[in-house]
Scaffold this active site. Structure first.
Site, short mmCIF file in Angstrom:
data_model
loop_
_atom_site.label_atom_id
_atom_site.label_comp_id
_atom_site.label_asym_id
_atom_site.label_seq_id
_atom_site.Cartn_x
_atom_site.Cartn_y
_atom_site.Cartn_z
N CYS A 1 35.76 44.97 30.48
CA CYS A 1 36.84 45.65 31.19
C CYS A 1 38.12 45.84 30.39
O CYS A 1 39.07 46.41 30.89
CB CYS A 1 37.12 44.93 32.50
SG CYS A 1 35.69 45.02 33.60
N HIS B 1 46.90 44.82 35.21
CA HIS B 1 45.45 44.91 35.42
C HIS B 1 45.20 44.97 36.93
O HIS B 1 44.41 45.77 37.40
CB HIS B 1 44.76 43.71 34.77
CG HIS B 1 43.28 43.72 34.89
ND1 HIS B 1 42.50 44.69 34.30
CD2 HIS B 1 42.41 42.90 35.54
CE1 HIS B 1 41.22 44.46 34.58
NE2 HIS B 1 41.14 43.39 35.32
N GLU C 1 47.37 36.81 36.43
CA GLU C 1 48.18 37.80 35.75
C GLU C 1 49.67 37.58 36.02
O GLU C 1 50.51 37.70 35.12
CB GLU C 1 47.74 39.16 36.26
CG GLU C 1 48.26 40.30 35.47
CD GLU C 1 47.65 41.61 35.92
OE1 GLU C 1 46.97 41.64 36.97
OE2 GLU C 1 47.88 42.59 35.23
N LYS D 1 45.01 50.50 40.23
CA LYS D 1 43.67 50.25 40.80
C LYS D 1 43.72 50.28 42.33
O LYS D 1 42.70 50.46 42.98
CB LYS D 1 43.12 48.91 40.31
CG LYS D 1 42.79 48.91 38.83
CD LYS D 1 42.07 47.64 38.41
CE LYS D 1 41.82 47.59 36.92
NZ LYS D 1 43.03 47.32 36.10
N HIS E 1 38.63 50.31 40.21
CA HIS E 1 38.46 49.66 38.91
C HIS E 1 37.22 50.23 38.23
O HIS E 1 36.09 49.86 38.55
CB HIS E 1 38.31 48.15 39.14
CG HIS E 1 38.23 47.34 37.88
ND1 HIS E 1 38.28 47.90 36.62
CD2 HIS E 1 38.11 46.00 37.69
CE1 HIS E 1 38.20 46.93 35.71
NE2 HIS E 1 38.08 45.78 36.33
N PHE F 1 35.61 40.32 31.84
CA PHE F 1 34.51 39.36 31.69
C PHE F 1 34.29 39.11 30.20
O PHE F 1 34.41 40.01 29.37
CB PHE F 1 33.23 39.92 32.31
CG PHE F 1 33.19 39.83 33.80
CD1 PHE F 1 34.31 39.46 34.53
CD2 PHE F 1 32.02 40.13 34.49
CE1 PHE F 1 34.27 39.37 35.91
CE2 PHE F 1 31.96 40.05 35.88
CZ PHE F 1 33.08 39.68 36.59
#
Lengths: 80, 417, 420
Positions: free
Chosen positions: C169, C309, C320, C341, C346, C405
């Protein structure tokens, strides 16, 4: 389901660390101490559901800190 | 991105897992003895598939090398990559206390992902239902898996990357690792490992149209030979530890395996454009990048596609740079099959071992090279020769070209190791 | 003096509109484009909402022949590349191809085509057919998807380095970061870089179902993505792409280009902690931010906008928020932070590039896009997340971050052209 069934499921789902005392009485040992994270427990729960047809609600799974607690959830659900 | 002093980037650790040898020295011994790792594909029943030969890593027991906790969540390729990384770091004398955690990065190539693992999960999804898909599928499949797992296992918190460029990606990873070292991360674990020997992965590899349908393992992959009719896919690869030379020296590594002296990547022109292909340019750029001239390159580890048209094109590129017969050329991957992202890194390790021991390994069973190729292919037996610098070439399907120049590292006294 | 890199062209295919302008209109209106999954029957799945792109290959000028060979994600990338090239005004026919590079990011690459092929080869999943004759000749390209970058390279005739970056990602940030390095180090003068992903396919939906990472607001699809809100329960899977033309500053100015933004800093770190989990302290993301700001020679207090993010998972948004506090100090409480997002979902590897597009457009228009669906902030997410409504302000310096990830943490700093 008994503790030995659960032990087998845990090993299938997430392996067993060398340092881990899975062979002993693990009923009240926190998963964290046994080296299992939430991902490992999710995989365990999925295997339990596939094998025993028991669905463990997500929020209850998150609260299960020990094999004993997880076992109680599984058997409690079976009873319900 | 900040450019720091352009010191040398040296290789302080390396490990190979190949079909003809698990572990660097076992692999090297097999290569010099001409032992092939190509044989009948036994991972599943390949009856009914047009090709049934592969380079399989047989001599690897994951449970013997990795913690049991990692086994349910990893594909074959990731297990091979994790073990190789362990061995490469051991070879480099790196442990968790070496350097700061942010000073150690991970740059790997990956061409196939965790494919056998994902095949299993596709099957569960479609045969049984979404509830049967493993929680590990979300990361065991994707191309970044080896980078992430190696970073976690070894506490490498510096820059991480996963590059895809089919067979050329492994050299791109080494080039990008060197770039990362030069930008200020003193140590980067780099390389590539691939495997996809499940029925679906196998079928997909065959769909590429370049896999040999030969049935005799000894004659199935003959790069630069008149009889060349495709390649044999394999599994495995190599992991290297790249370091800023001054930083390596500061922690007591005075005799590294060698230096990543040059790197370049190019891409072939759009099909039909009539423009020349890019492999020769990649080779020339990498040699220039190393501060060398072609005359100073002592051996070429060729891509060796094993497809006549591609072999001819590579021969032309090599001839163009070095002149007809101007440099010994070898393709030791004829003994392992093509390893995708692992191919380039294995060749780089092989080149460093060749320089160390002053011997050029032979090109498997390739024997009869068309004279119009104009290359001096090392055939039959290894050839003893003092070697200072080697050029490693790799091509990836659709036009990826990459070249790396390695040479013996200079010691602090200025000698070549 | 080191070479500087600017964005001179943008192409976007994101949910809710076609092209850069419609994308920006959606964001600044605070509209959401998440909806029930329509591309397959999602009823057996836990999460059934997604950010789908209404992509019409014919409208995009993709020929039937191209359509046969290109995976959906490749089609997105090519459409974006064409838009970015036109937007930049670069006449690639007159540029030395050797001095042009391509870097394309993707997390799951040809997943959609892989799944289609699996169904063909397995009699709709029932039984494996060991006859490769059934297989598409393109199956190899779905297995090893380098062709996605190749197609973009052919679009512009690039013959410099061509690479795919597949860092999960953070691919979309990392691909652009990689391309910026190629220009800075002098390997190329121009790069076409960005990212694409089309993961709305059963296997990928099942992956995220299994780890309960995706939203279950199936009955309220337009409000399913709720970054930083106390009621958030996961991210909304999406598809999309964004591609940029990047040029060396001097060359761009010499040909009279009007750059959107300069990429002044980029850094990536790994948390080396867990393949899917995040530590609560945000340490590694904070380090990536610190290094990207350092490289930009920018004080944290100069950041005008943070493009977060903000995936909308419980874990990410807290992680975050901690990272912003750690890296920006007191300024974290003052600077507007938002997650697009909330509106476009996403799109895994693509979203990092789509967020760079939003960041560059924020600089161009002096407008900060909002975080939609944010009505009741999580008490542990206590920054200014620009709820619901876009905000006009002078935007000279943007920080855009990503987390993925494998433990990847990336940060990029973009500045108004000519700031240094």
């Amino acid at each position: 389901m008994n503790i030995d069934d659960l032990r087998r499921v845990i090993v299938a789902a997430a392996g067993a660390d060398e340092t881990l005392r899975l062979a002993g009485d693990i009923t009240d040992t926190p998963f964290e101490e046994l080296g299992y994270d939430s991902l490992a427990l999710m995989e365990c729960a999925a295997l339990v559901e596939q094998e025993y047809g028991v669905s463990i609600p997500e929020d209850e799974l998150a609260e299960a800190r020990t094999p004993g607690a997880l076992l109680a959830l599984v058997n409690g659900s079976v009873a319900r | 991105m900040g450019v720091t002093a352009m010191g040398s980037t040296v290789v302080t650790g390396m490990a190979v897992v190949a079909p003809n040898g698990v572990g660097t020295e076992r692999y090297w011994k097999a290569v010099l003895a001409g032992e092939s790792g190509i044989g009948a594909l036994t991972r599943f029943d390949a009856t009914g598939y047009p090709s049934g030969l592969a380079g399989q890593v047989e001599d690897f027991d994951p449970a013997a090398h990795l913690p049991s906790r990692l086994l349910p969540q990893t594909d074959t390729s990731t297990r091979l990559a994790l073990a190789s990384a362990d061995w490469a770091l051991l070879d480099a004398r790196v442990d968790r206390s070496t350097l700061r955690d942010y000073d150690k990065g991970t740059v790997l190539a990956n061409a196939l992902g965790g494919f056998e693992f994902t095949h299993r999960e596709f099957r569960k999804l479609w045969a049984k239902g979404p509830g049967f898909v493993s929680v590990y599928e979300s990361f065991a499949w994707f191309y970044a898996v080896n980078t992430g797992q190696i970073s976690i296992r070894n506490e490498l918190r510096g820059p991480g990357a996963a590059l895809v460029g089919e067979q050329a990606g492994g050299l791109d990873a080494l080039g990008h690792a060197r770039r990362t070292v030069r930008a200020g991360t003193p140590l980067v674990v780099a390389g590539g490992v691939d495997s996809a020997l499940d029925p679906w992965g196998w079928a997909a590899q065959l769909a590429g149209g370049r896999v040999s349908t030969a049935t005799d393992p000894a004659l199935a992959y003959l790069p630069f030979d008149k009889r060349a009719a495709g390649h044999v896919p394999g599994e495995g690869g190599a992991i290297l530890v790249l370091e800023d030379q001054a930083s390596a020296l500061a922690r007591g590594i005075s005799r590294p395996h060698g230096e990543i002296a040059g790197y370049a990547a190019t891409f072939d022109p759009r099909p039909g454009s009539g423009r020349p292909p890019g492999l020769r340019r990649a080779a020339e750029l990498a040699i220039t990048d190393a501060g060398l001239t072609p005359a100073e390159v002592d051996v070429v580890f060729a891509d060796g596609a094993g497809v006549p048209e591609l072999d001819a094109a590579e021969a032309e590129a090599i001839r163009g740079v070095f002149g007809p017969g101007g440099v010994p050329v070898t393709v030791p991957k004829a003994l392992t099959g093509r390893l995708y992202s692992g191919g380039g890194p294995v060749d780089v390790v092989t080149a460093l071992l060749a320089i160390r021991d002053g011997v050029i390994p032979a090109s498997g069973a390739s024997a009869d090279v068309p004279s119009e190729y104009g290359i001096d292919l090392v055939r039959g037996e290894p050839r003893a020769a003092p070697l200072g610098a080697a050029l490693v070439l790799a091509r990836g399907r659709w036009g990826f070209n990459a070249a790396v120049v390695v040479r013996a590292a200079t010691t602090d006294k200025g000698d070549r190791t | 003096m080191s070479r500087r890199v600017v964005i001179t062209g943008i192409g976007v295919r994101a949910p809710g509109g076609r092209g850069t302008k419609e994308f920006w209109d959606l964001l600044t209106a605070g509209r959401t484009a998440t909806r029930p999954i329509s591309s397959f029957d999602a009823s057996p799945f836990r999460s059934r909402v997604a950010g789908e792109v209404d992509f019409d290959p014919a409208l995009e000028g993709i020929t039937p022949r191209e359509l046969r060979r290109m995976d959906r994600a490749t089609q997105f990338a090519v459409a974006c590349a064409r838009e970015a090239v036109a937007d930049s005004g670069v006449a690639f026919a007159g540029v030395d191809p050797h001095r042009v590079g391509v870097v394309l990011g993707s997390a799951v690459a040809a997943a959609t085509s892989l799944e289609n092929e699996y169904l063909v080869m397995s009699d709709s999943g029932r039984e494996w057919l060991a006859d490769p004759a059934y297989l598409s000749p393109h199956m190899f390209d779905y297995l090893s998807p380098g062709v996605m970058a190749a197609e973009v390279a052919w679009t512009v005739g690039a013959e410099g380095p061509v690479t795919m970056v597949s860092d999960g990602c953070t691919s979309g940030l990392d691909a652009v970061g990689y391309a910026v390095r190629l220009i800075r180090e002098g390997t190329v003068d121009t790069a076409v870089a960005g990212a694409t992903d089309t993961p709305i396919t059963p296997i990928v939906v099942a992956c995220f179902d299994a780890i309960k990472a995706t939203s279950t607001y199936n009955d309220d699809p337009g409000h399913a993505s709720r970054p930083f809100d106390a009621s958030r329960n996961g991210f909304v899977l999406a598809e999309g792409a964004a591609v940029f033309v990047l040029e060396e500053l001097g060359a761009a100015l010499a040909r009279g280009a009007t750059p959107y933004a300069e990429v002044t800093g980029f850094a990536t770190r790994c948390n080396a902690y867990h393949m899917t989990g995040l530590k609560t302290d945000g340490r590694e993301l904070a380090e990536a931010i610190r290094v990207a700001l350092d490289e930009s020679e920018v004080d944290p207090s100069a950041v005008d906008y943070v493009n977060a993010h903000g995936s909308g998972t419980k874990q990410n948004d807290r992680h975050e928020t901690a990272a912003f506090k750690r890296a920006l100090g007191e300024h974290a409480r003052r600077v507007p932070v938002s997650s697009i997002k909330s509106m476009v979902g996403h799109s895994l590897g693509a979203i990092g590039s789509i967020e760079i597009a939003a960041s560059a457009l924020a600089i161009r228009h002096d407008v900060v896009p909002p975080t939609a669906n944010l009505h009741r902030p999580d008490p542990e997410c206590d920054l200014d997340y620009v709820p619901l409504t876009a905000r006009e302000l002078t935007v000279d310096t943007v920080l855009s971050v990503g987390s993925g990830f494998g433990g990847f943490q990336s940060a990029m700093v973009l500045r108004a052209p000519g700031r240094r």
